[in-house]
Design an enzyme around this catalytic site. Structure first.
Site, PDB file in Angstrom:
ATOM      1  N   ASP A  22       2.812  -8.964  -4.883  1.00 32.44           N
ATOM      2  CA  ASP A  22       3.541  -7.713  -4.966  1.00 32.44           C
ATOM      3  C   ASP A  22       4.608  -7.948  -4.008  1.00 32.44           C
ATOM      4  O   ASP A  22       4.499  -8.695  -3.168  1.00 32.44           O
ATOM      5  CB  ASP A  22       2.257  -6.710  -4.752  1.00 32.44           C
ATOM      6  CG  ASP A  22       3.248  -5.105  -4.528  1.00 32.44           C
ATOM      7  OD1 ASP A  22       3.807  -4.906  -5.627  1.00 32.44           O
ATOM      8  OD2 ASP A  22       2.853  -4.564  -3.602  1.00 32.44           O
ATOM      9  N   ASP A  24       6.758  -4.772  -2.235  1.00 33.21           N
ATOM     10  CA  ASP A  24       6.696  -3.878  -0.895  1.00 33.21           C
ATOM     11  C   ASP A  24       5.132  -3.279  -0.548  1.00 33.21           C
ATOM     12  O   ASP A  24       4.425  -3.211  -1.362  1.00 33.21           O
ATOM     13  CB  ASP A  24       7.253  -2.487  -1.340  1.00 33.21           C
ATOM     14  CG  ASP A  24       7.427  -1.532  -0.147  1.00 33.21           C
ATOM     15  OD1 ASP A  24       8.279  -2.020   0.654  1.00 33.21           O
ATOM     16  OD2 ASP A  24       7.264  -0.322  -0.321  1.00 33.21           O
ATOM     17  N   ASP A 176      -1.178  -4.545  -2.049  1.00 28.56           N
ATOM     18  CA  ASP A 176      -1.541  -3.374  -1.353  1.00 28.56           C
ATOM     19  C   ASP A 176      -2.005  -2.139  -1.657  1.00 28.56           C
ATOM     20  O   ASP A 176      -2.699  -1.313  -1.363  1.00 28.56           O
ATOM     21  CB  ASP A 176      -0.311  -3.314  -0.113  1.00 28.56           C
ATOM     22  CG  ASP A 176       0.840  -2.474  -0.750  1.00 28.56           C
ATOM     23  OD1 ASP A 176       1.246  -1.356  -0.612  1.00 28.56           O
ATOM     24  OD2 ASP A 176       1.445  -3.279  -1.700  1.00 28.56           O
TER      25      ASP A 176
END
Length: 238
Positions: A22, A24, A176
């Site tokens: 991923d 950000d 995240d």
């Protein structure tokens, strides 16, 4: 887990053929920039930025605009505003600890890797350029799929680009956001969940295979025969 998270799981070595990151919250932390972006955008549209920010992380902007301002839910507008983020707020972004070292180690071993993100192509290229981070051969962006995370299509497309559609269990996803963790698991991959943008309880509830504070806990130890072995350190005891 008790009152405090227990990041004392013994080191574990696992081998993978490919890696899907991923963006950000996993490679970079642009939270401050995103907050400023949504405040600016909300002011322009006469909306409440606080309400937008409650559910915006890990989601595609176009999906947010479909709810808050349907008349702006088109790719031309979304790419334009997201492309401005690194230009306007570039100084507000930082690297997630360990991200650069992990990616550089994978590149040094010619390991297949890609970025799978809810951001648009202009946003991804802008941040990678601004922070002088490596650019992968393959990137799956918001425009690449009809539905965003937690729909697993984005990670399935990432698997396809790396050539591992038939072996998703051989690919490690690093995420995240709970929506991204769920997407990676639904695609059949192993997933490391980072506690960088959500609470540890939220990350655990999404069902990753390992939970770590950041990418300092994921290190390449060896590579060969089409596999890269990583060591996962200081993971949460689940």
């Amino acid at each position: 887990m008790g009152s405090l998270p227990d990041y004392t799981q013994p080191p574990q070595q696992v081998s993978f053929s490919g890696f899907l990151f991923d963006m950000d919250g996993t490679i970079i932390d642009s939270t401050t920039a995103i907050v400023k972006h949504w405040h600016k955008t909300a002011k322009e549209l006469g909306l409440d930025p606080v309400e937008i920010l409650k559910t915006s992380h890990g989601r595609r902007s176009i999906d947010i605009f479909k709810i808050i301002a349907p008349h702006k839910a088109n790719w031309e507008y979304v790419k334009e505003v997201e492309g401005q983020l690194p230009l306007l707020y570039g100084d507000d972004a930082t690297e997630i600890p360990g991200a650069r070292a992990l990616i550089d180690s994978l590149i040094a071993r010619s390991a297949p890797w890609a970025i799978v993100t809810s951001g648009t192509a202009p946003l991804v290229s802008g941040w990678l350029s601004r922070l002088s981070l490596a650019i992968p051969q393959h990137v799956v962006t918001a425009e690449s799929v009809e539905n965003g995370k937690p729909d697993p299509t984005c990670y399935r497309l990432g698997l396809e680009k790396l050539g591992f559609s038939d072996r998703p269990e051989d690919v490690l996803v690093l995420e995240d956001a709970p929506s991204g963790i769920k997407a990676g698991k639904a695609a059949g991959c192993k997933v490391v969940g980072l506690v960088t943008s959500h609470t540890v309880e939220q990350v655990v509830a999404a069902g990753p295979d390992w939970v770590v504070k950041d990418l300092n806990s994921v290190r390449v130890v060896e590579g060969g025969d089409g596999k890269v072995t990583v060591e996962i350190l200081d993971a949460l005891r689940l």
